[in-house]
Design a protein around this motif. Structure first.
Motif, PDB file in Angstrom:
ATOM      1  N   LEU A  16     -10.049  10.664  -5.540  1.00 28.04           N
ATOM      2  CA  LEU A  16      -8.952   9.731  -5.307  1.00 28.04           C
ATOM      3  C   LEU A  16      -9.309   8.339  -5.829  1.00 28.04           C
ATOM      4  N   PRO A  17      -8.315   7.627  -6.357  1.00 30.50           N
ATOM      5  CA  PRO A  17      -8.551   6.229  -6.732  1.00 30.50           C
ATOM      6  C   PRO A  17      -8.608   5.357  -5.482  1.00 30.50           C
ATOM      7  N   ASP A  18      -8.960   4.112  -5.648  1.00 31.00           N
ATOM      8  CA  ASP A  18      -8.882   3.141  -4.550  1.00 31.00           C
ATOM      9  C   ASP A  18      -7.410   2.836  -4.318  1.00 31.00           C
ATOM     10  N   ASN A  65       0.821  -1.209   0.000  1.00 24.70           N
ATOM     11  CA  ASN A  65       0.000   0.000   0.000  1.00 24.70           C
ATOM     12  C   ASN A  65       0.859   1.265   0.000  1.00 24.70           C
ATOM     13  N   ALA A  66       2.030   1.223   0.635  1.00 27.57           N
ATOM     14  CA  ALA A  66       2.949   2.363   0.549  1.00 27.57           C
ATOM     15  C   ALA A  66       3.432   2.536  -0.891  1.00 27.57           C
ATOM     16  N   LYS A  67       3.720   1.423  -1.557  1.00 31.77           N
ATOM     17  CA  LYS A  67       4.143   1.484  -2.953  1.00 31.77           C
ATOM     18  C   LYS A  67       3.014   2.016  -3.838  1.00 31.77           C
ATOM     19  N   ARG A  68       1.802   1.586  -3.545  1.00 33.08           N
ATOM     20  CA  ARG A  68       0.653   2.069  -4.325  1.00 33.08           C
ATOM     21  C   ARG A  68       0.488   3.582  -4.176  1.00 33.08           C
ATOM     22  N   LEU A  69       0.565   4.050  -2.938  1.00 29.43           N
ATOM     23  CA  LEU A  69       0.413   5.488  -2.708  1.00 29.43           C
ATOM     24  C   LEU A  69       1.525   6.262  -3.405  1.00 29.43           C
ATOM     25  N   GLN A  82     -10.325  35.008   8.129  1.00 29.51           N
ATOM     26  CA  GLN A  82      -9.173  35.820   8.505  1.00 29.51           C
ATOM     27  C   GLN A  82      -7.977  35.537   7.599  1.00 29.51           C
ATOM     28  N   TYR A  83      -7.759  34.277   7.248  1.00 31.73           N
ATOM     29  CA  TYR A  83      -6.594  33.893   6.444  1.00 31.73           C
ATOM     30  C   TYR A  83      -6.958  33.579   5.000  1.00 31.73           C
ATOM     31  N   THR A  84      -8.001  32.797   4.799  1.00 34.23           N
ATOM     32  CA  THR A  84      -8.466  32.457   3.459  1.00 34.23           C
ATOM     33  C   THR A  84      -9.946  32.783   3.358  1.00 34.23           C
ATOM     34  N   GLU A  85     -10.286  33.660   2.435  1.00 37.20           N
ATOM     35  CA  GLU A  85     -11.686  34.023   2.264  1.00 37.20           C
ATOM     36  C   GLU A  85     -12.478  32.868   1.668  1.00 37.20           C
ATOM     37  N   ARG A  86     -13.750  32.868   1.948  1.00 34.62           N
ATOM     38  CA  ARG A  86     -14.633  31.805   1.472  1.00 34.62           C
ATOM     39  C   ARG A  86     -14.517  31.630  -0.044  1.00 34.62           C
ATOM     40  N   GLU A  87     -14.447  32.742  -0.770  1.00 35.05           N
ATOM     41  CA  GLU A  87     -14.371  32.680  -2.228  1.00 35.05           C
ATOM     42  C   GLU A  87     -13.145  31.898  -2.687  1.00 35.05           C
ATOM     43  N   MET A  88     -11.991  32.112  -2.017  1.00 35.22           N
ATOM     44  CA  MET A  88     -10.786  31.386  -2.403  1.00 35.22           C
ATOM     45  C   MET A  88     -10.866  29.915  -1.981  1.00 35.22           C
ATOM     46  N   LEU A  89     -11.472  29.658  -0.829  1.00 38.86           N
ATOM     47  CA  LEU A  89     -11.662  28.274  -0.397  1.00 38.86           C
ATOM     48  C   LEU A  89     -12.482  27.508  -1.431  1.00 38.86           C
ATOM     49  N   ILE A  90     -13.556  28.107  -1.880  1.00 36.66           N
ATOM     50  CA  ILE A  90     -14.417  27.471  -2.883  1.00 36.66           C
ATOM     51  C   ILE A  90     -13.664  27.295  -4.203  1.00 36.66           C
ATOM     52  N   LYS A  91     -12.911  28.324  -4.596  1.00 38.59           N
ATOM     53  CA  LYS A  91     -12.120  28.225  -5.831  1.00 38.59           C
ATOM     54  C   LYS A  91     -11.125  27.078  -5.745  1.00 38.59           C
ATOM     55  N   TYR A  92     -10.434  26.991  -4.619  1.00 36.11           N
ATOM     56  CA  TYR A  92      -9.380  25.984  -4.471  1.00 36.11           C
ATOM     57  C   TYR A  92      -9.948  24.571  -4.568  1.00 36.11           C
ATOM     58  N   TYR A  93     -11.043  24.347  -3.846  1.00 32.66           N
ATOM     59  CA  TYR A  93     -11.617  22.995  -3.819  1.00 32.66           C
ATOM     60  C   TYR A  93     -12.363  22.640  -5.103  1.00 32.66           C
ATOM     61  N   GLY A  94     -12.701  23.630  -5.901  1.00 37.16           N
ATOM     62  CA  GLY A  94     -13.402  23.359  -7.149  1.00 37.16           C
ATOM     63  C   GLY A  94     -12.539  23.468  -8.389  1.00 37.16           C
ATOM     64  N   HIS A  95     -11.254  23.737  -8.198  1.00 34.92           N
ATOM     65  CA  HIS A  95     -10.359  23.994  -9.339  1.00 34.92           C
ATOM     66  C   HIS A  95      -9.955  22.684 -10.014  1.00 34.92           C
ATOM     67  N   PRO A  96      -9.850  22.673 -11.343  1.00 35.52           N
ATOM     68  CA  PRO A  96      -9.464  21.425 -12.027  1.00 35.52           C
ATOM     69  C   PRO A  96      -8.059  20.955 -11.707  1.00 35.52           C
ATOM     70  N   PHE A  97      -7.210  21.833 -11.174  1.00 32.87           N
ATOM     71  CA  PHE A  97      -5.848  21.436 -10.821  1.00 32.87           C
ATOM     72  C   PHE A  97      -5.783  20.701  -9.489  1.00 32.87           C
ATOM     73  N   THR A  98      -6.785  20.880  -8.642  1.00 31.58           N
ATOM     74  CA  THR A  98      -6.742  20.276  -7.312  1.00 31.58           C
ATOM     75  C   THR A  98      -7.564  18.991  -7.251  1.00 31.58           C
ATOM     76  N   VAL A  99      -7.107  18.076  -6.395  1.00 34.02           N
ATOM     77  CA  VAL A  99      -7.751  16.768  -6.219  1.00 34.02           C
ATOM     78  C   VAL A  99      -8.435  16.747  -4.856  1.00 34.02           C
ATOM     79  N   THR A 100      -9.697  16.386  -4.834  1.00 32.33           N
ATOM     80  CA  THR A 100     -10.439  16.256  -3.587  1.00 32.33           C
ATOM     81  C   THR A 100     -10.704  14.775  -3.291  1.00 32.33           C
ATOM     82  N   LEU A 101     -11.227  14.508  -2.121  1.00 31.48           N
ATOM     83  CA  LEU A 101     -11.389  13.125  -1.660  1.00 31.48           C
ATOM     84  C   LEU A 101     -12.154  12.259  -2.654  1.00 31.48           C
ATOM     85  N   ASP A 102     -13.210  12.804  -3.232  1.00 27.40           N
ATOM     86  CA  ASP A 102     -14.054  12.033  -4.142  1.00 27.40           C
ATOM     87  C   ASP A 102     -13.336  11.649  -5.432  1.00 27.40           C
TER      88      ASP A 102
END
Length: 344
Positions: A334-336, A23-27, A312-332
């Motif tokens: 990830l492969p098995d 599993n370490a090799k897989r990751l 205070q550190y990251t505005e909601r708009e940037m949080l939403i942008k980051y998690y919805g950006h095609p460059f970023t990977v979210t939990l859903d």
């Protein structure tokens, strides 16, 4: 591709431990496959309460891919003072939800805690200011009580890592972090004793305890502290820009490239404000993952007692942008990772 990245993003999925778990090799294979193409979203769990994940999913509809955990309260000098460890079962739950697990260790000094209120209580015993423990003295005398206590503490953490290994969890393992800053006791006496402790820890966890589920993330943040390519799988940088400053941190990425001539993947192993993914792409700072620190860096408790996005550190708009950006990977996305193909 930015000129400074030419040839540096092609990393072979080879771990430093020759008998690493499947599993370490897989990751590692998965991480190498996305490096330079996408970055994994990540979030540190809070030590006392853990509202961060719930706040993020309510705001963005997504969970991060990487969950950050801490063996802080597993430190023997904390346990003997009543601290209650929490993070091993949290990490098991996160893995079973399909997430990637990373652990740091705010290692409370094993002895010589100053324990004076308000700033140097025993619970702050990982800070140089809160202990007189001498890492250089311990490393210079392997027959000393101080050295024996360090080994005792490593053995205590090995128990937790073995629990994670027993259920198949590969761990992005980030001990002795931010050493070159000097604010933690393991970095208080310069590079030499810290590098020696890193190498001893690697040998003890790998060869004495038989741990094969660790991917070693070195986070010393200065090339003089680099323990050698044979002791490092991944390089991490911890970066806290000013509030609401969404930079790519290109200079720090370049700095990390300079620690070694070997091709090692580079992660944003801690951050305050999120980096702007468009700047990461445009400027050539493709961090492997990010891990936003907990508490006020991502959430705040409102007057009604409910947790919400803390801007205070990251505005909601940037949080939403980051998690919805095609460059970023979210939990859903990830492969098995229990079935990912092992390369090589």
């Amino acid at each position: 591709m930015k000129e400074h990245l030419q040839g540096r993003l092609a990393v072979e999925p080879k771990l430093i431990h020759p008998a690493a778990s499947d599993n370490a090799k897989r990751l590692m294979a998965y991480l190498c496959s996305i490096y330079g193409k996408r970055t994994l979203t990540g979030q540190q769990y809070g030590v006392v309460s853990t509202p961060e994940m719930d706040v993020i999913v309510r705001a963005t509809g997504k969970y991060p891919a990487v969950g950050g955990f801490d063996f802080m309260n597993d430190s023997p000098s904390r346990v003997e003072r009543g601290a209650v460890p929490t993070d091993t079962p949290l990490a098991i739950d996160w893995w079973r939800r399909g997430g990637i697990v990373t652990f740091c260790w705010h290692w409370n000094a094993p002895k010589d805690l100053i324990d004076e209120a308000p700033d140097n209580g025993w619970h702050r015993g990982f800070y140089t200011s809160a202990t007189t423990f001498d890492i250089a003295g311990a490393m210079n005398d392997e027959s000393s009580e101080d050295f024996a206590l360090l080994m005792r503490d490593i053995d205590a953490i090995a128990i937790q890592l073995k629990i994670l290994q027993s259920v198949g969890i590969p761990v992005l393992w980030r001990p002795l972090h931010e050493a070159s800053g000097g604010w933690f006791w393991w970095g208080a006496k310069g590079p030499q004793p810290c590098v020696k402790l890193w190498r001893i820890m690697y040998d003890r966890l790998t060869n004495l305890h038989g741990l094969n589920n660790l991917i070693w993330v070195w986070n010393g943040q200065h090339r003089d502290w680099y323990p050698g390519d044979e002791y490092v799988d991944i390089i991490g940088e911890d970066i806290y820009p000013p509030e609401r400053t969404y930079i790519s941190s290109l200079e720090r990425f370049r700095q990390a490239l300079g620690y070694t001539t070997a091709n090692k993947m580079i992660a944003l192993s801690e951050n305050g404000p999120l980096p702007d993914p468009d700047k990461m792409i445009g400027e050539g700072a493709p961090w492997l993952w990010n891990c936003t620190w907990y508490g006020g860096f991502v959430c705040v408790k409102g007057a009604n007692g409910e947790w919400d996005v803390g801007e205070q550190y990251t505005e909601r708009e940037m949080l939403i942008k980051y998690y919805g950006h095609p460059f970023t990977v979210t939990l859903d996305e990830l492969p098995d990772l229990t079935a990912y193909p092992i390369e090589g």
